[in-house]
Design a protein around this motif. Structure first.
Motif, short mmCIF file in Angstrom:
data_model
loop_
_atom_site.label_atom_id
_atom_site.label_comp_id
_atom_site.label_asym_id
_atom_site.label_seq_id
_atom_site.Cartn_x
_atom_site.Cartn_y
_atom_site.Cartn_z
N GLN A 42 42.09 11.13 43.04
CA GLN A 42 40.65 11.04 43.26
C GLN A 42 40.31 9.95 44.27
OE1 GLN A 42 38.44 13.11 42.31
NE2 GLN A 42 36.64 12.02 43.09
N ALA A 43 40.94 8.79 44.15
CA ALA A 43 40.66 7.69 45.08
C ALA A 43 41.02 8.07 46.51
CB ALA A 43 41.43 6.44 44.66
N LEU A 44 42.12 8.81 46.70
CA LEU A 44 42.51 9.21 48.04
C LEU A 44 41.59 10.29 48.59
CD1 LEU A 44 46.41 9.31 47.70
CD2 LEU A 44 44.92 7.41 48.34
N GLY A 45 41.21 11.23 47.75
CA GLY A 45 40.33 12.30 48.21
C GLY A 45 38.99 11.79 48.68
N GLU A 46 38.45 10.82 47.95
CA GLU A 46 37.14 10.29 48.31
C GLU A 46 37.21 9.13 49.31
OE1 GLU A 46 33.93 10.95 44.87
OE2 GLU A 46 35.45 9.47 44.32
N GLY A 47 38.34 8.39 49.31
CA GLY A 47 38.34 7.16 50.06
C GLY A 47 39.26 7.06 51.26
N LYS A 48 40.30 7.93 51.38
CA LYS A 48 41.29 7.71 52.44
C LYS A 48 41.68 8.97 53.20
CE LYS A 48 44.60 4.64 51.91
NZ LYS A 48 44.16 3.36 52.51
N ASP A 49 41.60 10.15 52.58
CA ASP A 49 42.21 11.33 53.20
C ASP A 49 41.36 12.01 54.26
OD1 ASP A 49 44.67 11.18 52.07
OD2 ASP A 49 44.28 12.58 50.44
N SER A 50 40.06 11.76 54.31
CA SER A 50 39.19 12.22 55.40
C SER A 50 39.29 13.72 55.64
CB SER A 50 39.53 11.47 56.70
OG SER A 50 39.36 10.09 56.55
N PHE A 51 38.92 14.51 54.62
CA PHE A 51 38.86 15.96 54.76
C PHE A 51 37.53 16.29 55.43
CE2 PHE A 51 41.43 15.31 50.83
CZ PHE A 51 42.64 15.73 51.35
N VAL A 52 37.55 16.46 56.75
CA VAL A 52 36.31 16.48 57.52
C VAL A 52 35.48 17.74 57.28
CG1 VAL A 52 37.20 14.95 59.31
CG2 VAL A 52 37.55 17.43 59.53
N ARG A 53 36.09 18.80 56.77
CA ARG A 53 35.34 20.04 56.53
C ARG A 53 35.02 20.24 55.05
NH1 ARG A 53 36.36 23.52 60.99
NH2 ARG A 53 35.07 25.10 59.98
N CYS A 54 35.32 19.25 54.23
CA CYS A 54 35.05 19.34 52.80
C CYS A 54 33.80 18.52 52.48
CB CYS A 54 36.24 18.83 51.98
SG CYS A 54 35.97 18.86 50.19
N PRO A 55 32.75 19.14 51.95
CA PRO A 55 31.54 18.38 51.59
C PRO A 55 31.87 17.29 50.57
CG PRO A 55 31.13 20.75 51.50
CD PRO A 55 32.61 20.58 51.66
N PRO A 56 31.34 16.09 50.75
CA PRO A 56 31.66 14.99 49.82
C PRO A 56 31.39 15.32 48.36
CG PRO A 56 30.56 14.15 51.77
CD PRO A 56 30.48 15.64 51.86
N ASP A 57 30.32 16.07 48.08
CA ASP A 57 30.02 16.34 46.68
C ASP A 57 31.00 17.32 46.05
OD1 ASP A 57 28.94 18.36 48.28
OD2 ASP A 57 27.41 18.88 46.80
N ALA A 58 31.78 18.03 46.87
CA ALA A 58 32.82 18.90 46.31
C ALA A 58 33.94 18.09 45.68
CB ALA A 58 33.38 19.81 47.41
N LEU A 59 34.04 16.80 46.05
CA LEU A 59 35.09 15.94 45.54
C LEU A 59 34.61 15.03 44.40
CD1 LEU A 59 36.73 14.89 48.93
CD2 LEU A 59 37.60 16.53 47.26
N ASN A 60 33.37 15.20 43.99
CA ASN A 60 32.83 14.38 42.90
C ASN A 60 33.66 14.59 41.64
OD1 ASN A 60 31.22 13.49 40.65
ND2 ASN A 60 29.44 13.50 41.99
N TRP A 61 34.18 13.48 41.08
CA TRP A 61 35.08 13.58 39.92
C TRP A 61 34.40 14.21 38.71
CZ3 TRP A 61 39.86 14.04 38.95
CH2 TRP A 61 40.40 13.77 37.68
#
Length: 372
Positions: free
Chosen positions: A86-105
């Motif tokens: 979770q920390a990498l998905g939200e903080g380091k991996d920079s998935f530029v086409r993934c909406p941030p709220d899709a990664l909400n834990w």
């Protein structure tokens, strides 16, 4: 549902809705949690995800040539998955086409649990687990799994503000199917130097057959330019596996994100080792010799990344692969790739059903003599 089930799901709901544990805080399982029903929890996940788009549809493929080569005993299911910390998905991996709220834990954890509970594996091997104590341990222990976690010593998750502790590998098995005989957690070495990558190796006894088997989970060094380090880490892991399995005396399963394409040396080391291993997902190919075209597919600022990095290795003299879970197509994954609103990780899960062979010793002898 009955009162005991109500107490279970009340406790799990509290676990799943709670804030992350403070780093280093121990998890204490609630005293009143009773064994639960994975199907009921799966329904709870689907309800929590009712506003999400439909999930990726996948089906099992049954390699016809293997249909009658295993015993008539019940097969067991193995799942391998890098779930994306979770920390990498939200903080380091920079998935530029993934909406941030899709990664909400708050919702992504239900997507992860739904994927696992859909297939209900008997053996579950995970990488990039950074919510072990507050999510995966309590949930799967309540569902009858034994669990083990080993974190990376210098996890990149710790560099992310408001992290939930280090990520690492986790190994779960269903206690009604297997019993633990021995367990070792390794910090992999390269050129006699300890690295940041880890592995868990466990010796289990199958309760149905009484046979021993060895299961290992690992996550090797990522990124291009580290091929020699990955090869050395793989050699170190193979050395320990040869010791635990006494050569080929104990059947072996190795699951992991190797961060290596089939062209890399570490892949060749596993494919040609004296442990007589084969890769389960080669069975999806028409010739049975090629790996899938991808197990991870993402878009970062540096561009699109589509690679085969994840594997389920098995002792081909001791196990037969009855079926494997197919991968979604490019069209199903969609132009924004992974992760997404309908899939929680940048890696796809690998799931296969295996069975013990009837005469592993004779088959191994045939292999050593070069008999096909």
């Amino acid at each position: 549902m009955g009162s005991s089930a109500s107490r279970l799901y009340s406790a799990l709901a509290q676990t799943l809705s709670s804030a992350p544990l403070a780093q280093g805080a121990p998890y204490r399982e609630p005293a009143d949690v009773e064994p639960g029903d994975p199907d009921e929890l799966l329904r709870e996940c689907k309800e929590a995800l009712r506003n999400r788009p439909p999930r990726l549809r996948r089906s099992f493929v049954f390699p016809g040539k293997n249909a009658k080569r295993g015993s008539q005993l019940r097969s067991f299911r193995v799942m391998q998955w890098n779930i994306l910390a979770q920390a990498l998905g939200e903080g380091k991996d920079s998935f530029v086409r993934c909406p941030p709220d899709a990664l909400n834990w708050a919702e992504r954890k239900y997507l992860i649990l739904e994927e696992i509970l859909t297939y209900q594996p008997d053996i579950l091997c995970l990488q990039e687990v950074d919510h072990y104590y507050d999510t995966f341990q309590p949930v799967f222990n309540s569902l009858g799994y034994h669990s083990t976690f080993y974190p990376k010593p210098w996890s990149p998750c710790l560099d992310v503000e408001s992290n939930n502790g280090p990520d690492g590998c986790a190994l779960f098995f269903r206690k009604e199917c297997f019993e633990l005989v021995d367990s070792v957690s390794l910090r992999l070495t390269a050129m006699m130097v300890s690295t940041n990558q880890v592995a868990i190796i466990q010796k289990l006894r199958c309760k149905q057959t009484g046979r021993l088997l060895c299961v290992a989970v690992t996550h090797l060094k990522a990124r291009s330019g580290w091929e020699r380090l990955r090869s050395a880490q793989g050699s170190d892991l193979l050395y320990h596996l040869q010791h635990v399995t006494q050569g080929t005396c104990i059947p072996l399963l190795v699951c992991g994100d190797f961060n290596a394409e089939p062209s890399e040396d570490v892949y060749r080391r596993f494919a040609t080792s004296s442990l007589n291993l084969n890769s389960a997902y080669k069975l999806l190919s028409t010739d049975g010799q090629s790996e899938p075209p991808y197990t991870t597919w993402k878009i970062r600022p540096s561009g699109e990344s589509c690679h085969t990095l994840d594997y389920v290795w098995y002792s081909q003299h001791a196990f037969v692969v009855d079926s494997v879970l197919d991968f979604p197509t490019e069209e199903q994954i969609g132009p924004n790739r992974l992760p997404s609103y309908n899939y929680p990780s940048d890696h796809l899960s690998l799931v296969c059903n295996l069975n013990f062979r009837d005469e592993p010793d004779r088959l191994l002898e045939d292999v050593t003599k070069g008999i096909k």
